[in-house]
Design a protein around this motif. Structure first.
Motif, PDB file in Angstrom:
ATOM      1  N   GLU A 268      37.178  40.071  28.264  1.00 28.04           N
ATOM      2  CA  GLU A 268      36.773  38.844  28.948  1.00 28.04           C
ATOM      3  C   GLU A 268      36.588  37.668  27.991  1.00 28.04           C
ATOM      4  OE1 GLU A 268      32.873  41.334  29.009  1.00 28.04           O
ATOM      5  OE2 GLU A 268      35.035  41.687  28.837  1.00 28.04           O
ATOM      6  N   PHE A 303      35.122  34.393  32.571  1.00 24.20           N
ATOM      7  CA  PHE A 303      36.242  35.253  32.946  1.00 24.20           C
ATOM      8  C   PHE A 303      35.831  36.726  32.952  1.00 24.20           C
ATOM      9  CE2 PHE A 303      37.884  31.488  30.652  1.00 24.20           C
ATOM     10  CZ  PHE A 303      38.356  30.812  31.769  1.00 24.20           C
ATOM     11  N   SER A 304      34.557  36.966  33.230  1.00 25.04           N
ATOM     12  CA  SER A 304      34.049  38.323  33.362  1.00 25.04           C
ATOM     13  C   SER A 304      34.073  38.722  34.831  1.00 25.04           C
ATOM     14  CB  SER A 304      32.608  38.411  32.842  1.00 25.04           C
ATOM     15  OG  SER A 304      32.534  38.015  31.490  1.00 25.04           O
ATOM     16  N   SER A 305      34.453  39.951  35.082  1.00 22.02           N
ATOM     17  CA  SER A 305      34.523  40.448  36.451  1.00 22.02           C
ATOM     18  C   SER A 305      34.624  41.962  36.409  1.00 22.02           C
ATOM     19  CB  SER A 305      35.744  39.853  37.175  1.00 22.02           C
ATOM     20  OG  SER A 305      36.003  40.537  38.386  1.00 22.02           O
ATOM     21  N   ASP A 307      36.695  43.466  37.884  1.00 25.42           N
ATOM     22  CA  ASP A 307      38.132  43.730  37.953  1.00 25.42           C
ATOM     23  C   ASP A 307      38.852  43.451  36.640  1.00 25.42           C
ATOM     24  OD1 ASP A 307      37.960  44.369  40.707  1.00 25.42           O
ATOM     25  OD2 ASP A 307      37.970  42.232  41.194  1.00 25.42           O
ATOM     26  N   VAL A 308      38.119  42.996  35.617  1.00 22.12           N
ATOM     27  CA  VAL A 308      38.755  42.635  34.345  1.00 22.12           C
ATOM     28  C   VAL A 308      38.509  43.744  33.322  1.00 22.12           C
ATOM     29  CG1 VAL A 308      38.746  40.999  32.426  1.00 22.12           C
ATOM     30  CG2 VAL A 308      38.664  40.158  34.769  1.00 22.12           C
ATOM     31  N   ASP A 313      44.627  41.923  33.127  1.00 22.71           N
ATOM     32  CA  ASP A 313      43.603  41.532  34.094  1.00 22.71           C
ATOM     33  C   ASP A 313      43.022  40.166  33.764  1.00 22.71           C
ATOM     34  OD1 ASP A 313      43.883  44.034  35.296  1.00 22.71           O
ATOM     35  OD2 ASP A 313      42.172  44.900  34.221  1.00 22.71           O
ATOM     36  N   VAL A 314      42.704  39.964  32.472  1.00 25.27           N
ATOM     37  CA  VAL A 314      42.033  38.710  32.124  1.00 25.27           C
ATOM     38  C   VAL A 314      42.981  37.528  32.254  1.00 25.27           C
ATOM     39  CG1 VAL A 314      42.399  38.576  29.599  1.00 25.27           C
ATOM     40  CG2 VAL A 314      40.266  37.733  30.594  1.00 25.27           C
ATOM     41  N   PHE A 317      43.054  36.658  35.835  1.00 23.92           N
ATOM     42  CA  PHE A 317      41.805  36.011  36.232  1.00 23.92           C
ATOM     43  C   PHE A 317      41.751  34.572  35.733  1.00 23.92           C
ATOM     44  CE2 PHE A 317      37.000  36.102  36.525  1.00 23.92           C
ATOM     45  CZ  PHE A 317      36.967  36.342  37.890  1.00 23.92           C
TER      46      PHE A 317
END
Length: 479
Positions: A268, A303-305, A307-308, A313-314, A317
């Motif tokens: 992230e 950009f933390s999730s 789903d990351v 993924d990042v 996002f």
């Protein structure tokens, strides 16, 4: 274990574990007690015939860190015991990066090692760095609903991190792992405390036995028990300074020779160019610093999730905030594990989303501490409290530094762990002042750009007005 330090992918999380989890909050990844991994450390162990382990300070992906008494010089030190698999590489990197840190003014912004030695244990040979003792990380003090920094402290800590990075870049070095976990707060003269005094301040170390899934006793490669890290916010006396240091040169490299492999930075915080397989650089440090600044002020990474988990993924996002990736990156491929690849047969496409997360919205929706509870006139059902400590405020001595969102009541209901109603509760919280939001948005807009060449430098960031909104207002007494 926190996601910042050593998170595992969903596939890894679903695999077979050797050890049962321990109920001690965030600890090291227990599965790394194996050949090539962590050293099994216990309270009371003595290393190099002089360092006696008294408490745990923390753990990351590549090391555990312990509070130890230097019986030779009668002072407190931190022992950073590195995993075997990374010890040789980190020892080589540390020599050059420590030289760069000394050129930057030394101990003011970087923890300069006192010395180092090796430990031969059941899992191999470990590098052990003897370092100054530091307090909690910025990740601990600014973590969603668990803890938030006072705005002034967030700005001061952010400015000092920019200073440290600008100085490092001026020496031709990149940090490679700028995260809130690697920004730590200094302590106010810890050497004035005896072991007895520290025990009174923070209590005895809390331990839990390490148990295996099979029911067998752990072997020599693992400790008999795990220790909860010291909680500096549990004391009625505040020994945490407003000054920070930038830690952990495990990923550091000369700007002139960036690494060929993917950085070990938590995804992230990865700059998009690094995530797609291009070279890391001072600009990628600046991107990671921007992510850290946003978290210092908001408690969350931009950009933390959940789903990351991978570079792919990042990048997906990030596109929700910055739009489509540059045309020159359109040829970039990702394999089935989400890593950049040049093999077309491995290609799995970026997930395209129509959901947008404009940077302006992210910044202007940062919530702040209410003076009292929040009343919106809505009647809300009571929420079951799982841990009553969640709703107990920090001791009064920390009032000008940190606050705990879970102490806040909205329509007479405490904020709690994330669920379907959390966003609505947070919407009722007071927001960042508009004048500050405008400045922070301007700063982050200069950081979060795809082209590294267009990104603001750490040196240029130092004059940005967001860092100086408190200039005319003296610090609280004692800081």
């Amino acid at each position: 274990m926190s996601k910042d330090d050593d998170a595992m992918s969903p596939s890894a999380a679903s695999s077979w574990f050797r050890f049962l989890p321990v109920d001690l909050g965030d600890t090291e990844n227990l599965e790394r007690y194996m050949p090539g991994g962590f050293h099994p450390t216990s309270l009371g162990d003595v290393y190099d015939e002089r360092y006696r382990v008294v408490h745990k300070l923390g753990a990351g992906g590549f090391s555990t860190v312990w509070l130890a008494r230097d019986e030779t010089e009668q002072k407190w030190v931190a022992l950073k015991i590195v995993v075997v698999d990374h010890s040789a590489a980190i020892e080589t990197k540390y020599a050059s990066s420590q030289h760069a840190a000394l050129q930057c003014g030394g101990r003011a912004k970087f923890p300069i090692e006192y010395r180092h030695f090796t430990i031969d244990g059941p899992n191999g040979r470990h590098l052990c760095l003897v370092l100054p003792v530091l307090g909690p990380s910025a990740s601990q003090l600014s973590c969603f609903l668990d803890s938030r920094m006072a705005p002034r402290l967030a700005r001061k800590a952010a400015y000092q991190a920019v200073q440290a990075l600008a100085n490092l870049h001026a020496q031709g070095f990149c940090h490679g792992d700028v995260t809130t976990s690697n920004i730590a707060f200094c302590l106010s003269d810890i050497d004035r405390y005896t072991e007895h005094h520290l025990s009174k301040l923070f209590g005895a170390p809390e331990k839990a036995p390490l148990e295996t899934e099979s029911g067998e006793e752990p072997g020599p490669e693992a400790p008999q028990y795990i220790v909860r890290p010291i909680d500096f916010l549990a004391s009625e006396e505040n020994i945490i300074s407003w000054d920070i240091q930038l830690l952990d040169f495990d990923q550091a490299f000369p700007a002139s020779s960036p690494p060929q492999d993917m950085l070990g930075t938590p995804v992230e915080f990865l700059a998009p160019e690094v995530a797609v397989g291009l070279s890391a650089s001072p600009a990628s440090d600046v991107w990671a610093l921007g992510c850290s600044i946003y978290r210092l002020r908001s408690g969350e990474g931009p950009f933390s999730s959940i789903d990351v988990w991978t570079p792919r993924d990042v990048v997906s996002f990030i596109t929700r905030t910055l739009g489509a990736i540059p045309v020159s990156w359109q040829h970039i491929l990702f394999d089935h594990e989400g890593q950049p690849t040049r093999d077309p047969s491995q290609d799995t496409p970026l997930v395209k989303s129509t959901d947008r997360r404009p940077l302006r919205d992210l910044v202007y929706n940062i919530y702040d501490k209410p003076e009292n509870g929040v009343e919106t006139g809505k009647i809300r059902p009571e929420h079951q409290v799982w841990d009553e400590n969640d709703n107990i405020p920090y001791p009064a001595c920390f009032a000008d530094m940190v606050w705990k969102p879970k102490v806040t009541k909205i329509d007479n209901v405490y904020l709690h762990g994330y669920d379907d109603g959390t966003d609505e509760l947070l919407e009722a919280m007071p927001k960042i002042p508009e004048t500050e939001a405008a400045l922070l948005h301007d700063l982050l807009s200069k950081i979060f750009v795809y082209d590294p060449a267009e990104r603001i430098t750490a040196g240029e960031m130092l004059s940005h007005p967001w860092f100086h909104v408190d200039q005319a207002d003296p610090l609280p007494h004692g800081h």
